[in-house]
Write an enzyme that holds these catalytic residues in place. Structure first.
Site, PDB file in Angstrom:
ATOM      1  N   MET A 163      -4.661   5.247  -5.246  1.00  0.00           N
ATOM      2  CA  MET A 163      -4.880   4.345  -4.125  1.00  0.00           C
ATOM      3  C   MET A 163      -6.160   4.801  -3.438  1.00  0.00           C
ATOM      4  O   MET A 163      -6.208   5.902  -2.881  1.00  0.00           O
ATOM      5  CB  MET A 163      -3.675   4.475  -3.192  1.00  0.00           C
ATOM      6  CG  MET A 163      -3.734   3.643  -1.964  1.00  0.00           C
ATOM      7  SD  MET A 163      -2.071   3.397  -1.239  1.00  0.00           S
ATOM      8  CE  MET A 163      -1.745   4.995  -0.576  1.00  0.00           C
ATOM      9  N   ARG A 296       4.800   4.773   1.849  1.00  0.00           N
ATOM     10  CA  ARG A 296       5.322   5.273   3.132  1.00  0.00           C
ATOM     11  C   ARG A 296       6.787   5.671   3.011  1.00  0.00           C
ATOM     12  O   ARG A 296       7.197   6.719   3.514  1.00  0.00           O
ATOM     13  CB  ARG A 296       5.121   4.223   4.229  1.00  0.00           C
ATOM     14  CG  ARG A 296       3.670   4.129   4.638  1.00  0.00           C
ATOM     15  CD  ARG A 296       3.396   3.146   5.767  1.00  0.00           C
ATOM     16  NE  ARG A 296       1.999   3.315   6.183  1.00  0.00           N
ATOM     17  CZ  ARG A 296       1.398   2.612   7.118  1.00  0.00           C
ATOM     18  NH1 ARG A 296       2.048   1.649   7.756  1.00  0.00           N
ATOM     19  NH2 ARG A 296       0.132   2.856   7.433  1.00  0.00           N
ATOM     20  N   TYR A 440      -0.569  11.803   5.751  1.00  0.00           N
ATOM     21  CA  TYR A 440      -1.116  10.790   4.833  1.00  0.00           C
ATOM     22  C   TYR A 440      -0.301   9.494   4.803  1.00  0.00           C
ATOM     23  O   TYR A 440       0.766   9.432   5.377  1.00  0.00           O
ATOM     24  CB  TYR A 440      -1.419  11.350   3.451  1.00  0.00           C
ATOM     25  CG  TYR A 440      -0.363  11.935   2.557  1.00  0.00           C
ATOM     26  CD1 TYR A 440       0.992  11.822   2.788  1.00  0.00           C
ATOM     27  CD2 TYR A 440      -0.779  12.619   1.405  1.00  0.00           C
ATOM     28  CE1 TYR A 440       1.912  12.363   1.897  1.00  0.00           C
ATOM     29  CE2 TYR A 440       0.143  13.169   0.511  1.00  0.00           C
ATOM     30  CZ  TYR A 440       1.482  13.039   0.767  1.00  0.00           C
ATOM     31  OH  TYR A 440       2.386  13.565  -0.101  1.00  0.00           O
ATOM     32  N   GLU A 441      -0.875   8.498   4.196  1.00  0.00           N
ATOM     33  CA  GLU A 441      -0.300   7.135   4.192  1.00  0.00           C
ATOM     34  C   GLU A 441      -0.084   6.635   5.622  1.00  0.00           C
ATOM     35  O   GLU A 441       0.875   5.923   5.907  1.00  0.00           O
ATOM     36  CB  GLU A 441       1.022   7.081   3.420  1.00  0.00           C
ATOM     37  CG  GLU A 441       1.048   7.772   2.072  1.00  0.00           C
ATOM     38  CD  GLU A 441      -0.088   7.372   1.130  1.00  0.00           C
ATOM     39  OE1 GLU A 441      -0.730   6.346   1.362  1.00  0.00           O
ATOM     40  OE2 GLU A 441      -0.337   8.126   0.176  1.00  0.00           O
ATOM     41  N   GLY A 442      -1.025   6.965   6.501  1.00  0.00           N
ATOM     42  CA  GLY A 442      -0.885   6.620   7.917  1.00  0.00           C
ATOM     43  C   GLY A 442      -0.215   7.759   8.647  1.00  0.00           C
ATOM     44  O   GLY A 442       0.918   8.107   8.344  1.00  0.00           O
TER      45      GLY A 442
END
Lengths: 595, 595
Positions: A163, A296, A440-442
């Site tokens: 990603m 997430r 990570y991932e927000g």
């Protein structure tokens, strides 16, 4: 060195006894054979591979790390062989569609396999979960041609996915993306730019790497509305599907970081690399979010997974380490001292881990069922409301599970005293590895803001109301049962508080959006605690009702842990309610220069 | 790379404006010249050395670590030169007695210097603080001959000290110590055994190393009552005081650990090493606790120190990093995005750090004054009551400051998002380094147990009552001031809760000692929060009363941070009270085998 034993008994309890997943699956098309025996044998096989192949490489991965030389990344010793065993056993294809060579099993089951993989070796698992995310985005948005070319390989695992979102100036704010995509031959694009923090951006495990890349086409609108998603392979497939010439994709370096040393975080340069549009032009953020939402959830699973392994090792240590005497008199009078598990504070730390972990595992199953319903439920209303619940709860699973992950891994390390700080025991690795899951991932702050500012207002508050009503009805259903009063009463109180706080937050946010941000992380913890309380009520119900098996000690331990949760963890809501309702002013007042 | 700027303005505020240390020092013998100018110039000089010499070596120390080869430990590049500069400037002697070449300054001042040193380079500071602990134990308990031989060198810093307690089977439980001491020539002893986790047990900074070693003499009573303290030099001094022959002390290895890589944790073998009794035979634990109590306070300081540096770097990053727009509309419309300090949750994290740090610094000064009074106050009643307060509050400073240290360093790392996980920024080093502070010199669980089980019962609860009465009188003194109502009211409420909880814990512990253990860590946090609330009231008072200087923004920021503390951190007491009063049953119920 740390050990790991997959919590199969607990998974079975959650799936079969608490959630009754077989009945739920039987309502979904193509799942009529997904019964208890099949599920258990899948979990058994996954457990074996995780315990025997992946876990022994976990400390190796941490200590050797990945090596970057001449544009090539070498994964730690043993990873390549383990990945071969992993793909040969078919694990990447577990929840992929049968039409692309997948096994088509429910995502709920996949999430439990994800937990075991991350418990055994979080770095190893990263390659796998990112690939499934790429699979989902391609499956949902790409052309039939791209699907036919890429999905069978991603399902098989001989190609891996990544990603590619982050750039140096563009992290949370994807609208600042500068990578360019200009039209090329035959409807393809030429991608140019640099992405950072690309997990598995380069590696030696798979024959090809499939990058999903956010980029901006010429003349696209500024900001997030001008971003498109492209599939950029490391090697461009030939017409027969085999890997063809090298594409303009190069790894520039890998990061030196706190943990997850077995998974390289790469700087990836795209230099007129051939890419293919996935989904509509300028709708790349939406397409990427299909992948992101999957990641997430699975990052939330990582929080649980590392907590589980850390707990197991701390519990073993606490039973074995002899040090001092019990406050209530010797418990091991023939030994030089008592095992430290006699000490109340050691038990407090271990029980905190247990209560969070077992509650989170049940909640993961509960959310997993919503995910499966949201994709496959034949009734469109049921499908839509499941989809709403998944949207609401994804940030909670990500944020709450990983905040707890760091807390629990630290507590379990603390059980070891000074020995916890020494690398050999492996406890400090868990603390370092799990820490990335909050970032990570927000970041978890972004999860909380998503929850409060985007998800609470969904359907004018209808989604959160529907969720709280589900918990309310579980409380009401069991309120009359005197054996469950010790669980229904505190949950009832916390739920009542949460209903009030939710109303308060929605109202105040309508007046001043900064109230949402100021309340967000505390609100996320609040709803997480109540959600786990909901699960502990359901679990206590099963344990009280008369065990289905004769494993009485297992049920007694459930009730004991449920009591601990209700008496010692759930009451955190009292402070959270006060803090949330203190509003934004104390947070916003200080001038930026004064910090 | 991380930066550090000593918080001199804040230290001056605490010392001169809030605590008025000059007046307090003037009551102590030999301190009549320790006025504001002298104190400020000492702090200024320390700040310079810390910023210019020690801090630039912090990341070097982490990345190079210490090297062990052929029994020798080499400290990281630059440490030797820095240590030379440090000793030449006289810093080791700051609070040593003038009779042994020391400067005889108050410990309060030394604690602030300790903070700066640890902020700049925690590993470097460890050598220094352990040596001062050894100085104290020798000064209090050793013979005049030992004092004359060793104290001038420890004060000068050309010899360094260590604390040798832990053995593989003996950590918290010092009674399990197996190291032996048999009588040797001329009243000396021969020490044989292996100690682990010896910070600075071997190094290349000093001409000699002075080990303080716990060991057991032949025929000594079993357990803690049979342990004596010995001074064991690496090189046995000649009669003229210069270093003589090598003693039987060898470093066997150094540990690979999570952080503080610049300070070696050594396995030290004593093989018939010549040692000298310090204090009475079989009273070694008591003598060691003079050193240990000093170390515990300074470990608390480390928690604050790393939080301070982490905060400074996070605040800078938050002002500079552009990402997304403010929830209330663009604040930097000409830029690509707003600085992330506009976001409420980023501010929440930074303000949590500020409120804990500034509160802790004030409390450190307050406790420092008690330490100086406890050693030197001419009035014996004042001396004794100060000594009681130090005994009560030492575990709180150690445990509460370091628990907050880990929390704050993690929050400040979180401000960096994914970049926080990357080694270059230095934020993850703070998280790894600070983590040891919760473990060594007695885990925080042990601190909490000491507080609840040993310190609360002191003088039948008289000491804790006296401490709470001090806070109560501060609340009452300011209660009538409407400008302070927003601070006195929440503190009054929390103090009232604490008074009740304290009574509850003392009573329950009398019935069942496990109640003390079950309540301990939460109680420690409770008293820590109220103590910082007390400090924030005193600080708010100064800020409200009309600033002594014209630095209005500084005082406005104090009031703003005080509000944040009262509205967002102090309310944690509500949950703590409920959890503490849930008692021990939920903690003790589960059988050890069920974990």
């Amino acid at each position: 060195m740390a050990k790991y034993e997959a919590p199969l008994r607990d998974m079975q309890f959650v799936l079969h006894e608490v959630l009754g997943v077989e009945d739920r699956f039987s309502a979904l098309p193509g799942q009529d054979e997904t019964g208890e025996d099949l599920i258990n044998s899948v979990l058994d096989e996954a457990a074996k591979l995780c315990q025997e192949v992946l876990q022994p490489l976990n400390q190796v991965g941490d200590q050797h790390g990945c090596i970057f030389e001449n544009g090539v990344v070498r994964t730690p010793p043993g990873f390549k062989e383990a990945y071969k065993a992993f793909t040969e056993a078919g694990w990447p294809s577990l929840a992929c569609e049968t039409s692309y060579g997948g096994q088509g099993l429910p995502k709920t089951i996949n999430l439990f396999v994800d937990e075991m993989v991350a418990s055994a070796n979080m770095s190893f698992g990263l390659y796998f979960i990112l690939t499934f995310g790429a699979y989902l985005a391609i499956s949902e948005y790409a052309s039939e041609e791209l699907k036919d070319t890429y999905l069978p390989h991603l399902s098989k695992g001989d190609w891996l996915g990544t990603m590619c979102l982050t750039e140096p100036q563009s992290g949370t704010d994807l609208g600042l993306c500068r990578t360019k995509a200009v039209p090329g031959e035959n409807g393809s694009y030429l991608i140019t730019g640099t992405k950072i923090f690309i997990t598995g951006g380069e590696q030696d495990l798979s024959d090809n790497i499939v990058h999903l890349v956010l980029a901006r086409t010429p003349g696209a609108p500024p900001g997030a509305k001008g971003i498109s998603l492209f599939l950029v392979p490391k090697f461009i497939p030939k017409d027969d599907g085999s890997t063809g010439p090298r594409n303009g994709v190069l790894c520039g370096s890998i990061e030196k970081k706190m943990g997850i040393h077995g998974a390289p975080s790469c700087v990836i340069h795209f230099d007129e690399a051939v890419g293919f549009l996935v989904g509509e032009l300028n709708r790349g953020i939406r397409s990427m979010f299909t992948m992101m939402n999957h990641e997430r959830l699975v990052v939330g699973v990582q929080g649980l997974a590392l907590s589980e392994t850390a707990y197991q090792n701390a519990a073993d240590y606490a039973r074995e380490r002899l040090q001092s005497r019990s406050l209530s008199g010797p418990k091991n009078p023939d030994g030089s001292a008592d095992p430290i598990i006699v000490h109340p504070d050691v038990r407090r730390m271990l029980l905190t881990a247990r209560a969070y972990n077992e509650g989170a595992r049940a909640f993961l199953g509960w959310v997993g069922l919503q995910i499966d319903d949201s994709h496959h439920h034949p009734d469109s209303a049921a499908k839509a409301s499941a989809d709403d619940l998944v949207a609401l709860l994804t940030p909670v699973v990500k944020g709450f599970f990983t905040d707890n992950g760091t807390e629990v891994c630290n507590l379990c390390m603390q059980v070891f005293g000074g020995h916890g700080y020494i690398a050999d025991h492996g406890m400090e690795q868990f603390v370092r590895d799990v820490r990335i899951s909050q970032l990570y991932e927000g970041t978890n702050g972004i999860q909380a803001l998503d929850l409060v500012a985007r998800k609470l207002p969904m359907k004018t508050g209808g989604v959160i109301k529907a969720y709280l009503a589900i918990i309310r009805s579980a409380v009401e259903e069991h309120q009359a049962n005197p054996l469950l009063a010790e669980f229904t009463e505190p949950l009832d109180g916390a739920l009542y508080e949460l209903e009030g706080v939710t109303q308060w937050v929605i109202e105040r946010t309508g007046i001043n959006p900064e109230e949402a941000g100021a309340a967000s992380v505390d609100y996320m913890k609040f709803i997480g605690l109540v959600s786990l309380g909901f699960m502990w009520l359901l679990m206590a119900k099963v344990a009280v009702d008369g065990p289905l098996s004769d494993d009485k000690k297992f049920y007694a331990a459930k009730l004991s842990t449920a009591r601990f949760f209700m008496q010692r963890l759930l009451p955190q809501t009292h402070s959270l309610a006060v803090v949330i309702c203190s509003g934004a002013s104390s947070v916003m007042a200080l001038e930026a220069e004064a910090f």
